[in-house]
Enzyme design. Structure first.
Site, PDB file in Angstrom:
ATOM      1  N   LYS A   1     102.685 100.039  87.326  1.00  0.00           N
ATOM      2  CA  LYS A   1     102.653 100.577  88.672  1.00  0.00           C
ATOM      3  C   LYS A   1     101.250 100.432  89.244  1.00  0.00           C
ATOM      4  O   LYS A   1     100.327 100.275  88.465  1.00  0.00           O
ATOM      5  CB  LYS A   1     103.147 102.021  88.688  1.00  0.00           C
TER       6      LYS A   1
ATOM      7  N   ASP B   1     107.745 102.667  84.337  1.00  0.00           N
ATOM      8  CA  ASP B   1     107.558 104.003  84.904  1.00  0.00           C
ATOM      9  C   ASP B   1     107.416 104.897  83.685  1.00  0.00           C
ATOM     10  O   ASP B   1     108.408 105.212  83.020  1.00  0.00           O
ATOM     11  CB  ASP B   1     108.765 104.427  85.745  1.00  0.00           C
ATOM     12  N   HIS B   2     106.184 105.280  83.375  1.00  0.00           N
ATOM     13  CA  HIS B   2     105.982 105.878  82.051  1.00  0.00           C
ATOM     14  C   HIS B   2     106.697 107.228  81.912  1.00  0.00           C
ATOM     15  O   HIS B   2     106.934 107.689  80.806  1.00  0.00           O
ATOM     16  CB  HIS B   2     104.498 105.949  81.679  1.00  0.00           C
TER      17      HIS B   2
ATOM     18  N   LYS C   1     109.025 109.330  78.476  1.00  0.00           N
ATOM     19  CA  LYS C   1     108.747 110.655  77.899  1.00  0.00           C
ATOM     20  C   LYS C   1     110.007 111.149  77.195  1.00  0.00           C
ATOM     21  O   LYS C   1     111.111 111.021  77.708  1.00  0.00           O
ATOM     22  CB  LYS C   1     108.317 111.638  78.996  1.00  0.00           C
TER      23      LYS C   1
ATOM     24  N   GLU D   1      99.390 119.277  88.427  1.00  0.00           N
ATOM     25  CA  GLU D   1      98.281 118.664  87.689  1.00  0.00           C
ATOM     26  C   GLU D   1      97.003 119.447  87.893  1.00  0.00           C
ATOM     27  O   GLU D   1      96.736 119.950  88.986  1.00  0.00           O
ATOM     28  CB  GLU D   1      98.075 117.218  88.132  1.00  0.00           C
TER      29      GLU D   1
ATOM     30  N   ASP E   1     101.933 107.946  94.879  1.00  0.00           N
ATOM     31  CA  ASP E   1     101.431 107.880  93.501  1.00  0.00           C
ATOM     32  C   ASP E   1     102.441 108.438  92.497  1.00  0.00           C
ATOM     33  O   ASP E   1     102.577 107.912  91.397  1.00  0.00           O
ATOM     34  CB  ASP E   1     100.113 108.666  93.407  1.00  0.00           C
TER      35      ASP E   1
ATOM     36  N   HIS F   1     107.791 108.368  89.567  1.00  0.00           N
ATOM     37  CA  HIS F   1     108.114 109.302  88.485  1.00  0.00           C
ATOM     38  C   HIS F   1     109.119 110.381  88.907  1.00  0.00           C
ATOM     39  O   HIS F   1     110.091 110.654  88.199  1.00  0.00           O
ATOM     40  CB  HIS F   1     106.858 110.012  87.978  1.00  0.00           C
TER      41      HIS F   1
ATOM     42  N   LYS G   1      97.756 117.840  92.923  1.00  0.00           N
ATOM     43  CA  LYS G   1      96.542 117.745  92.107  1.00  0.00           C
ATOM     44  C   LYS G   1      95.786 119.068  92.252  1.00  0.00           C
ATOM     45  O   LYS G   1      95.898 119.749  93.274  1.00  0.00           O
ATOM     46  CB  LYS G   1      95.639 116.627  92.626  1.00  0.00           C
TER      47      LYS G   1
END
Ligand code: BG6
Length: 514
Positions: A170, A199-200, A204, A238, A258, A263, A364
């Site tokens: 990405k 798409d990490h 998971k 986050e 982002d 995600h 964030k």
């Protein structure tokens, strides 16, 4: 009451995938952060666990001048810091022998040709190393050049009866037109079956477990619809701000591009999809894309203003330390209009989810790092124990994606004693206690899947484009309309702006406290 679910003797292995195969992994952008922090530690940990097929070689391709030794030393430094299972001084020297460096310019065909010669030599020595996994981990502005280089040098063509695949990191585009363009570039170079868009979040453990929770149990699925579910919340909170010079990238992206486009919409599609006909990559992705396609579009600035809150953090405190506001961060425009927080109310226009709002929030510099999905069931009828229609006596199923991976179910219980008093209690399942071992890193699983040719946990072309279609409408309302919805603010270390709470209050709901 807290009850750990016991792992019983029932154990079954289901896999639609082949075994991972020996290959050479060629990483473009090998001197970057991703290679050092994620890719090499993932390969190292797979090797430590004995999960890596044998042999696997890694070639780092990048512009800087470096010897193999220097490259390995740099990788070692970071591996010591971030490797999931620590760094073993006895194992590393052998492991790193399989890593080498190839200096090259992304736009120079000669450098791809010399890479091709090198790969041929490796394959001539060992046929199994004819398989090639090209990992595009560079900055996105080089993606086109790399794909052109691979095509013009013929590296995209499989050698004999082996395979040649590409993994693309990405961001996969910055809007719909750029994603379509990139998809075209990729399609001219590799077949869709050989294309792996990372798409990490899909790698998971808890995201993978979502399908198991829903479709390997009988008690959830009958309730998993508008008749029983009041609403769903997906939260990604986050702690981090713009550390490590990220401001430059982030100021052009923002929270919506982002994290939500990829995600969080991927998590949403796993929660909301219909059962797939089988566990094949296309079986699963066919159902996921239907969810994204069914998202009710936010057609104009008014719909966006009503359903999406954007905000920026101002100076505040995280873990007792003073931190800067977003606009004061390194490489961020002091007049930036980029959101570091976004909260959305979305609807999925399908029979199953008719009338059920899905609330998504991402920010964030919030008070803690946590990602979770919560399914809020409808309240019991206002008889017996719920005469006053109390606002907070719903059953809530929480799926903790990270950290402290697991699930918990909130139920009402009588408090012991002569009075009839009710309180919430939790039935809790924790990966760490039930399985006694840490989950592998997302990149470990995804790399193995790419070596095995299983694209289930990678985004397909149409998923990416549909997600951008939805996101672009919001971005356009923010940046192109005459009357853009305002940018709210929240101090660093707080749970987002008041406006996001007001959006929930207007629906007579509250954000879940994490
Ligand atoms: C990345 C985003 O894709 O995911 C980052 O670019 C974000 O901004 C990161 O911090 C979060 O990943 P994780 O696995 O730490 O939740």
């Amino acid at each position: 009451m807290s009850e750990d679910l016991l792992v019983n003797p029932f154990r079954e292995t289901f896999s639609s995938r082949q075994s991972p195969e020996p290959c050479v992994i060629i990483i473009f952008g090998a001197t970057g952060d991703l290679t050092h922090r994620k890719l090499i530690p993932a390969i190292y940990n797979l090797s430590v666990d004995g999960d890596l097929p044998s042999p696997v070689k890694v070639i780092g391709f990048a512009r800087r001048d470096k010897s193999d030794e220097e490259f390995r030393d740099d990788l070692e430094k970071l591996n010591r810091k971030v490797s999931r299972q620590g760094h073993d001084d006895k194992l590393w020297p052998t492991f790193c022998q399989s890593i080498s460096y190839h200096r090259g310019e992304f736009q120079d065909l000669e450098d791809y040709k010399s890479l091709a010669r090198r790969l041929d030599e490796i394959a001539d020595e060992n046929q199994a190393l004819s398989n090639r996994l090209f990992y595009v981990a560079s900055a996105p502005e080089f993606f086109d050049e790399i794909l052109v280089g691979l095509k013009e040098s013929g590296l995209n063509e499989p050698r004999d009866d082996h395979w040649s695949r590409v993994v693309v990191e990405k961001p996969f585009g910055t809007d719909l037109p750029s994603a379509i363009h990139l998809n075209k570039m990729v399609a001219q170079t590799f077949a869709e079956k050989d294309t792996y868009r990372i798409d990490h979040y899909l790698g998971k453990e808890t995201a993978q477990n979502l399908m198991v929770l829903r479709f390997a149990n009988t008690i959830f699925e009958p309730l998993w619809n508008h008749q029983h579910v009041d609403s769903v919340q997906i939260t990604c909170s986050e702690h981090l701000g713009m550390e490590g010079g990220r401001g430059g990238y982030y100021d052009k992206a923002g929270a919506l591009r982002d994290m939500v486009q990829n995600h969080l919409l991927q998590l949403l599609s796993l929660v909301a999809m219909e059962p797939p006909t089988d566990l094949s990559a296309d079986g699963v992705r066919d159902e996921k894309v239907k969810v994204i396609r069914s998202l009710r579009p936010l057609k104009d600035a008014k719909a966006v203003a009503e359903n999406v809150i954007r905000a920026q953090y101002t100076a505040g405190s995280i873990d007792g330390n003073e931190v800067l506001g977003y606009r004061e961060e390194d490489r961020v425009d002091p007049n930036s209009q980029t959101e570091t927080y976004v909260a959305l109310r979305v609807h999925i226009d399908t029979w199953r989810w008719s009338g059920v709002p899905f609330y998504i929030r991402m920010g964030k510099r919030l008070p803690k790092k946590a990602t979770e999905i919560s399914i809020h069931f409808k309240k019991p009828p206002c008889v017996l124990f719920n005469r006053k229609g109390g606002s907070d006596n719903q059953n809530v199923l929480v799926i903790r994606i990270q950290p402290d991976e697991g699930h918990s179910l909130r139920i009402s219980s009588k408090v012991p004693g002569s009075a009839l008093r009710l309180e919430h209690v939790k039935m809790d399942f924790r990966y760490s206690t039930s399985f006694g071992k840490a989950s592998p890193e997302a990149y470990e699983r995804l790399l193995l899947d790419a070596m095995a040719g299983d694209a289930t946990l990678f985004a397909r072309r149409d998923e990416v484009e549909e997600a951008w279609r939805f996101i672009d409408a919001i971005e356009n309302a923010w940046h192109q309309s005459d009357n853009p919805p305002p940018m709210a603010e929240y101090p660093a270390g707080h749970w987002g702006p008041d406006e996001a709470d007001e959006m929930m209050r207007a629906d007579e709901r509250l954000w879940r406290r994490l």
